[in-house]
Design a protein around this motif. Structure first.
Motif, PDB file in Angstrom:
ATOM      1  N   LEU B  16     -10.817  68.477 -30.723  1.00  0.00           N
ATOM      2  CA  LEU B  16     -12.409  68.459 -29.799  1.00  0.00           C
ATOM      3  C   LEU B  16     -12.003  68.023 -28.289  1.00  0.00           C
ATOM      4  O   LEU B  16     -12.001  67.571 -28.057  1.00  0.00           O
ATOM      5  N   LEU B  17     -12.578  69.312 -27.952  1.00  0.00           N
ATOM      6  CA  LEU B  17     -13.137  69.227 -26.611  1.00  0.00           C
ATOM      7  C   LEU B  17     -14.262  68.627 -25.667  1.00  0.00           C
ATOM      8  O   LEU B  17     -15.986  69.394 -26.371  1.00  0.00           O
ATOM      9  N   VAL B  18     -14.743  67.253 -25.246  1.00  0.00           N
ATOM     10  CA  VAL B  18     -16.090  66.573 -25.002  1.00  0.00           C
ATOM     11  C   VAL B  18     -16.410  67.164 -23.352  1.00  0.00           C
ATOM     12  O   VAL B  18     -15.331  66.339 -23.112  1.00  0.00           O
ATOM     13  N   ARG B  19     -16.942  67.705 -22.982  1.00  0.00           N
ATOM     14  CA  ARG B  19     -17.471  67.780 -21.407  1.00  0.00           C
ATOM     15  C   ARG B  19     -18.778  66.800 -21.493  1.00  0.00           C
ATOM     16  O   ARG B  19     -19.682  67.073 -21.687  1.00  0.00           O
ATOM     17  N   LEU B  20     -18.408  65.666 -20.943  1.00  0.00           N
ATOM     18  CA  LEU B  20     -19.690  65.273 -20.080  1.00  0.00           C
ATOM     19  C   LEU B  20     -20.220  65.244 -18.777  1.00  0.00           C
ATOM     20  O   LEU B  20     -19.231  65.824 -17.744  1.00  0.00           O
ATOM     21  N   THR B  21     -21.974  65.946 -18.558  1.00  0.00           N
ATOM     22  CA  THR B  21     -22.005  66.227 -16.856  1.00  0.00           C
ATOM     23  C   THR B  21     -23.045  65.064 -16.722  1.00  0.00           C
ATOM     24  O   THR B  21     -24.351  65.111 -17.805  1.00  0.00           O
ATOM     25  N   GLY B  22     -23.196  64.533 -15.617  1.00  0.00           N
ATOM     26  CA  GLY B  22     -24.439  63.424 -15.294  1.00  0.00           C
ATOM     27  C   GLY B  22     -24.079  61.758 -15.535  1.00  0.00           C
ATOM     28  O   GLY B  22     -23.085  62.176 -14.992  1.00  0.00           O
ATOM     29  N   GLU B  23     -24.859  61.227 -15.869  1.00  0.00           N
ATOM     30  CA  GLU B  23     -24.634  60.183 -15.605  1.00  0.00           C
ATOM     31  C   GLU B  23     -25.166  59.405 -17.563  1.00  0.00           C
ATOM     32  O   GLU B  23     -25.609  59.757 -18.411  1.00  0.00           O
ATOM     33  N   LEU B  24     -23.366  58.752 -18.270  1.00  0.00           N
ATOM     34  CA  LEU B  24     -23.932  58.013 -18.568  1.00  0.00           C
ATOM     35  C   LEU B  24     -24.517  56.564 -19.321  1.00  0.00           C
ATOM     36  O   LEU B  24     -23.355  55.073 -18.346  1.00  0.00           O
ATOM     37  N   ASP B  25     -25.502  55.959 -19.432  1.00  0.00           N
ATOM     38  CA  ASP B  25     -25.786  54.288 -19.568  1.00  0.00           C
ATOM     39  C   ASP B  25     -26.198  54.472 -21.267  1.00  0.00           C
ATOM     40  O   ASP B  25     -26.329  55.055 -21.737  1.00  0.00           O
ATOM     41  N   HIS B  26     -26.457  52.885 -20.991  1.00  0.00           N
ATOM     42  CA  HIS B  26     -26.982  52.214 -22.613  1.00  0.00           C
ATOM     43  C   HIS B  26     -28.123  53.659 -23.492  1.00  0.00           C
ATOM     44  O   HIS B  26     -28.189  53.919 -24.157  1.00  0.00           O
ATOM     45  N   HIS B  27     -29.229  53.972 -22.184  1.00  0.00           N
ATOM     46  CA  HIS B  27     -30.053  55.001 -22.769  1.00  0.00           C
ATOM     47  C   HIS B  27     -29.604  55.992 -23.088  1.00  0.00           C
ATOM     48  O   HIS B  27     -29.893  56.905 -23.969  1.00  0.00           O
TER      49      HIS B  27
END
Lengths: 146, 119
Positions: B16-27
């Protein structure tokens, strides 16, 4: 130079990005490096998240107050909530400690604050709230004053 | 209101390939966790590659999400590999000791090769 700002907002998770972006915009006048800016954004995010999750247990009626003071190259930040408080601060600041393992917390928030800032202090009174004070001296912008 | 985190999932054989873009916070963490978990439970996934090239900001909430998925991948007998990590996110991984359990490689191709996916 010296400058000051104060902002208070609802303890909603949507406001985590608002809080770190606002502080970053305010400290931009010190001409920080990208790394310093990231450090400040990260510690603000950690402290505000703690206030929301632990201080208020996600009750959005609470508020979080941030004060930021700039004096020459020094930044002083206080992040305050009026929520539950912390019973045992020494335990709370241990790396990997979390009071809410069911929420998939890493327990690294205070460790990050300690590492990214020069000075870190918590004052907490159970049922009254928690104040985190963070200080840092920016190193990159000496030439502007020398 | 604009989302501060976007992501996509792509299945490549049992990876499984996961691509994350942006900002990862608690929200953003809860939704990402739920979506990611549904892919881990699809019966096709053994390993995970996380591409962090476009993740511009992360705090300790992100560390919690990665640690949580790492445990789930281990439970199904797989490996988790991180790729294209930037300097800021790398600092948090180092501070938390996550590199002791999760390998980081240069890019997606290297990560997929590591997990035996023929390109």
């Amino acid at each position: 130079m010296s400058n000051f700002m104060k902002v208070e907002f609802a303890a909603k998770s949507e406001n985590e990005s608002f809080a770190r972006t606002t502080v970053a915009a305010f400290i931009a006048q010190l001409d920080p490096t990208v790394e310093e800016l990231t450090e400040i954004k990260t510690v603000v995010s950690e402290a505000v998240t703690n206030a929301i999750i632990h201080g208020y247990e996600e009750n959005e009626k609470g508020t979080v107050l941030i004060e930021c003071e700039l004096k020459d190259d020094n930044i002083s930040l206080t992040i305050r909530d009026f929520g539950n408080g912390i019973e045992d601060v020494d335990e709370a600041i241990q790396p990997m400690y979390t009071s809410k393992p069911e929420l998939e917390r890493s327990g690294m928030g205070f460790t990050i604050m300690e590492n990214f800032m020069d000075h870190f202090e918590i004052e907490s009174i159970p049922n009254h709230g928690t104040t985190v004070t963070l200080r840092k001296k920016f190193l990159n912008n000496q030439s502007a004053y020398n | 209101m604009a989302l501060s985190l976007t992501y996509d999932f792509e299945q490549k054989q049992d990876v499984l390939l996961v691509r994350l873009t942006g900002e990862l916070d608690h929200h953003e963490a809860e939704q990402l966790k739920n979506d990611w978990q549904s892919y881990l439970q699809n019966g096709m996934t053994k390993h995970v590659v996380v591409n962090l090239e476009n993740l511009y900001f992360m705090d300790s909430s992100g560390l919690g999400v990665f640690l949580g998925r790492y445990k789930e991948v281990k439970e199904i007998g797989g490996e988790m590999v991180i790729c294209s990590i930037n300097y800021d996110v790398q600092r948090l991984f180092e501070l938390s000791g996550l590199f002791k359990i999760i390998d980081a490689v240069e890019n997606e191709a290297a990560a997929l090769a590591r997990l035996g996916v023929a390109l």
